[in-house]
Write a protein that holds these residues in place. Structure first.
Motif, PDB file in Angstrom:
ATOM      1  N   GLU A  68       0.970  -1.551   0.306  1.00  0.00           N
ATOM      2  CA  GLU A  68       0.266   0.291   0.390  1.00  0.00           C
ATOM      3  C   GLU A  68       1.036   1.364  -0.252  1.00  0.00           C
ATOM      4  N   GLY A  69       0.360   2.199  -0.553  1.00  0.00           N
ATOM      5  CA  GLY A  69       0.669   3.436  -0.584  1.00  0.00           C
ATOM      6  C   GLY A  69       0.880   4.325   1.074  1.00  0.00           C
ATOM      7  N   VAL A  70       0.057   3.818   1.542  1.00  0.00           N
ATOM      8  CA  VAL A  70      -0.587   4.820   2.857  1.00  0.00           C
ATOM      9  C   VAL A  70      -1.294   3.584   3.419  1.00  0.00           C
ATOM     10  N   PHE A  71      -0.762   3.288   5.110  1.00  0.00           N
ATOM     11  CA  PHE A  71      -1.288   1.952   5.555  1.00  0.00           C
ATOM     12  C   PHE A  71      -2.689   2.353   6.470  1.00  0.00           C
ATOM     13  N   SER A  72      -3.163   1.698   6.203  1.00  0.00           N
ATOM     14  CA  SER A  72      -5.055   2.287   6.432  1.00  0.00           C
ATOM     15  C   SER A  72      -5.311   2.290   8.328  1.00  0.00           C
ATOM     16  N   MET A  73      -4.772   1.403   8.831  1.00  0.00           N
ATOM     17  CA  MET A  73      -4.694   0.785  10.013  1.00  0.00           C
ATOM     18  C   MET A  73      -3.543   2.457  11.257  1.00  0.00           C
ATOM     19  N   ASP A  74      -2.647   2.075  10.249  1.00  0.00           N
ATOM     20  CA  ASP A  74      -1.162   2.905  10.991  1.00  0.00           C
ATOM     21  C   ASP A  74      -0.894   4.139  10.425  1.00  0.00           C
ATOM     22  N   GLY A  75      -1.352   4.535  10.365  1.00  0.00           N
ATOM     23  CA  GLY A  75      -1.363   6.013   8.780  1.00  0.00           C
ATOM     24  C   GLY A  75       0.059   5.946   8.159  1.00  0.00           C
ATOM     25  N   ASP A  76       1.155   5.007   8.363  1.00  0.00           N
ATOM     26  CA  ASP A  76       2.068   5.288   7.729  1.00  0.00           C
ATOM     27  C   ASP A  76       2.269   5.005   6.363  1.00  0.00           C
ATOM     28  N   LYS A  77       3.555   5.434   5.765  1.00  0.00           N
ATOM     29  CA  LYS A  77       4.078   5.644   4.547  1.00  0.00           C
ATOM     30  C   LYS A  77       4.238   4.299   3.622  1.00  0.00           C
ATOM     31  N   ALA A  78       4.683   3.464   2.762  1.00  0.00           N
ATOM     32  CA  ALA A  78       6.094   2.417   2.886  1.00  0.00           C
ATOM     33  C   ALA A  78       7.141   3.203   1.621  1.00  0.00           C
ATOM     34  N   PRO A 101      -3.332  11.975   7.304  1.00  0.00           N
ATOM     35  CA  PRO A 101      -4.201  12.138   8.110  1.00  0.00           C
ATOM     36  C   PRO A 101      -5.226  10.577   9.355  1.00  0.00           C
ATOM     37  N   ILE A 102      -4.780  10.202   8.866  1.00  0.00           N
ATOM     38  CA  ILE A 102      -4.603   8.509   9.631  1.00  0.00           C
ATOM     39  C   ILE A 102      -3.944   8.784  10.924  1.00  0.00           C
ATOM     40  N   LYS A 103      -4.745   8.910  12.376  1.00  0.00           N
ATOM     41  CA  LYS A 103      -3.881   8.853  13.320  1.00  0.00           C
ATOM     42  C   LYS A 103      -4.861   7.717  14.562  1.00  0.00           C
ATOM     43  N   PRO A 104      -3.601   6.458  14.221  1.00  0.00           N
ATOM     44  CA  PRO A 104      -4.194   5.787  15.117  1.00  0.00           C
ATOM     45  C   PRO A 104      -3.644   6.387  16.762  1.00  0.00           C
ATOM     46  N   PHE A 105      -4.844   6.017  17.791  1.00  0.00           N
ATOM     47  CA  PHE A 105      -3.978   6.207  19.369  1.00  0.00           C
ATOM     48  C   PHE A 105      -4.377   4.871  19.815  1.00  0.00           C
ATOM     49  N   ILE A 106      -3.390   4.219  19.803  1.00  0.00           N
ATOM     50  CA  ILE A 106      -3.119   2.969  20.337  1.00  0.00           C
ATOM     51  C   ILE A 106      -3.481   3.005  22.113  1.00  0.00           C
ATOM     52  N   VAL A 107      -4.538   2.115  22.499  1.00  0.00           N
ATOM     53  CA  VAL A 107      -4.993   1.753  23.753  1.00  0.00           C
ATOM     54  C   VAL A 107      -4.924   0.281  24.298  1.00  0.00           C
ATOM     55  N   GLY A 108      -5.245  -0.707  23.693  1.00  0.00           N
ATOM     56  CA  GLY A 108      -4.344  -2.128  23.787  1.00  0.00           C
ATOM     57  C   GLY A 108      -4.985  -2.800  23.739  1.00  0.00           C
ATOM     58  N   GLU A 109      -6.395  -2.920  24.375  1.00  0.00           N
ATOM     59  CA  GLU A 109      -7.143  -4.261  24.878  1.00  0.00           C
ATOM     60  C   GLU A 109      -8.810  -3.554  23.979  1.00  0.00           C
ATOM     61  N   SER A 110      -9.689  -4.457  23.926  1.00  0.00           N
ATOM     62  CA  SER A 110     -10.420  -4.167  22.756  1.00  0.00           C
ATOM     63  C   SER A 110     -11.464  -3.774  23.964  1.00  0.00           C
ATOM     64  N   GLU A 111     -11.312  -3.935  24.881  1.00  0.00           N
ATOM     65  CA  GLU A 111     -12.852  -3.473  25.667  1.00  0.00           C
ATOM     66  C   GLU A 111     -12.361  -2.118  26.357  1.00  0.00           C
ATOM     67  N   ARG A 112     -10.814  -1.813  26.778  1.00  0.00           N
ATOM     68  CA  ARG A 112     -11.213  -0.689  26.780  1.00  0.00           C
ATOM     69  C   ARG A 112     -10.965   0.640  25.624  1.00  0.00           C
ATOM     70  N   ALA A 113     -10.460  -0.054  24.701  1.00  0.00           N
ATOM     71  CA  ALA A 113     -11.102   0.942  22.650  1.00  0.00           C
ATOM     72  C   ALA A 113     -12.685   1.146  23.505  1.00  0.00           C
ATOM     73  N   LEU A 114     -13.091  -0.129  23.623  1.00  0.00           N
ATOM     74  CA  LEU A 114     -14.778  -0.015  23.403  1.00  0.00           C
ATOM     75  C   LEU A 114     -15.147   1.266  24.253  1.00  0.00           C
ATOM     76  N   ARG A 115     -14.590   0.769  25.361  1.00  0.00           N
ATOM     77  CA  ARG A 115     -14.716   1.698  26.750  1.00  0.00           C
ATOM     78  C   ARG A 115     -14.862   3.740  26.116  1.00  0.00           C
ATOM     79  N   LEU A 116     -13.813   4.079  25.506  1.00  0.00           N
ATOM     80  CA  LEU A 116     -13.083   5.344  25.274  1.00  0.00           C
ATOM     81  C   LEU A 116     -14.721   5.636  24.859  1.00  0.00           C
ATOM     82  N   ALA A 117     -13.827   4.777  23.408  1.00  0.00           N
ATOM     83  CA  ALA A 117     -14.823   5.041  22.550  1.00  0.00           C
ATOM     84  C   ALA A 117     -16.990   6.530  22.683  1.00  0.00           C
TER      85      ALA A 117
END
Length: 384
Positions: free
Chosen positions: A175-185, A315-331
């Motif tokens: 990919e040119g830009v990776f959709s989850m991490d927002g970094d470029k190849a 423009p893709i800014k991953p904000f790493i949370v760690g565990e799925s349940e915490r990500a859901l709770r924050l959202a």
């Protein structure tokens, strides 16, 4: 039959137990960076409409003009009567802009990626993919005839090692830009590794429109030209669909043999007309990219001290949370405070890498980004 019922019940129960159930949440519209849901308005940070074209009055008018000229649908597959002069003009415009001889239109980036790999690769070929390529590419590699190997994410040295092995007919995809991490190849390094050794393909779904001169994408920014470039229209173009750009002979081969193309109803000509207008908007409205750049600086200034922040120049800014349940709770907590962010969990990302995928668009303003950072800070202080 009981076997199917049991299989489905078990799979759904297992997903629920893992906290990975996905739910469709119908909304009542998105406009100017706001999403409307159940009578409430949310600041929307979960879309891919990077340039703010999806609700642009100018682009809406262009589609309406297309509807008045060509009607609502194409009525047939491309090789029957579904291909019109406006489809041809769209392909020609994209080729002239991005530097290719010809192209083939598809109804989604998913189908464009799969059609290309399924059609071009045989059992005697070797497919080399970046480990974090999109699911459409990975699935095509797993189901296709070619032998697939994955190289470490953005690791050109590992790719070079694979290319020096005794492998047959290597075909490299990134990919040119990776959709989850927002970094470029590292496209220049990949081009060097592939030179005189392998065909290579770039899916620049998240790059074209945003990066490069006049928004020509990641490859133009890096000064390289892959054998095949996939451009999707569901991100910066504000619409949907995709095109595979390549040499004329390869495009003809895909036209003849790509089943996703041959046996699908063609893109509505009104949509092609709107896409042609979006292409002009992307090239001429530099202010949209300039605003995105300004917003990225604001984001860095107010987010860089928060745990989970990841620096990107997209423009893709991953904000790493760690565990799925915490990500859901924050959202969920952010929604209660008026911010719509989606929690991204396995299997889309690796275990322990659940995140809030924050995306910026030209529809945002600095105050919204600052306010989001303040709300996240408060949630962390509350121990959420």
């Amino acid at each position: 039959m009981p076997a199917f019922n049991l299989r489905i019940t078990r799979a759904l129960a297992q997903r629920a137990e893992q906290g990975l159930t996905r739910t469709l949440l119908p909304h009542q519209g998105i406009a100017q960076g706001a999403l409307h849901h159940h009578g409430q308005s949310f600041v929307h940070f979960s879309g891919n409409d990077y340039l703010g074209l999806a609700n642009s009055a100018e682009l809406v008018q262009a589609w309406q003009q297309g509807l008045g000229r060509w009607g609502a649908g194409s009525s047939a597959s491309p090789l029957v009567t579904g291909f019109s002069d406006v489809h041809q003009r769209l392909i020609r415009e994209l080729c002239d802009w991005l530097g290719y001889e010809d192209g083939v239109l598809f109804n989604s980036g998913f189908s464009a990626n799969q059609a290309t790999l399924f059609t071009l690769l045989e059992a005697t070929d070797t497919l080399l993919q970046d480990k974090l390529n999109h699911a459409s590419l990975m699935e095509a590699g797993m189901l296709g005839k070619a032998k697939m190997k994955r190289f470490k994410h953005n690791d050109t040295q590992h790719l070079t090692q694979l290319l020096t092995d005794d492998i047959a007919n290597p075909f490299v995809v990134t990919e040119g830009v990776f959709s989850m991490d927002g970094d470029k190849a590292p496209l220049m390094d990949i081009a060097t590794a592939c030179q005189n050794r392998a065909w290579w393909m770039v899916d620049d779904a998240h790059g074209v429109g945003v990066h490069g001169p006049d928004g020509a994408g990641s490859c133009a920014l890096a000064g390289v030209k892959p054998d095949i470039l996939v451009v999707t229209f569901g991100k910066a173009f504000g619409l949907s669909g995709a095109v595979v750009l390549t040499r004329r002979e390869v495009a003809d081969y895909l036209t003849q043999f790509a089943r996703h193309h041959v046996y699908s109803t063609a893109m509505p000509p009104a949509q092609a007309h709107a896409l042609l207008h979006a292409t002009h908007m992307i090239q001429t409205q530099q202010w949209r990219r300039d605003k995105l750049n300004e917003l990225q600086h604001v984001y860095h200034d107010v987010f860089h001290f928060l745990p989970g922040y990841v620096a990107t120049d997209t423009p893709i800014k991953p904000f790493i949370v760690g565990e799925s349940e915490r990500a859901l709770r924050l959202a969920r907590c952010l929604k209660e405070r008026g911010y719509w962010l989606t929690a991204i969990r396995p299997p889309t990302v690796a275990q322990g890498k659940a995140r809030l995928r924050i995306t910026l668009t030209a529809d945002h303003n600095p105050e919204q980004i600052i306010a989001l950072a303040q709300e996240l800070t408060r949630l962390f202080e509350e121990g959420i």
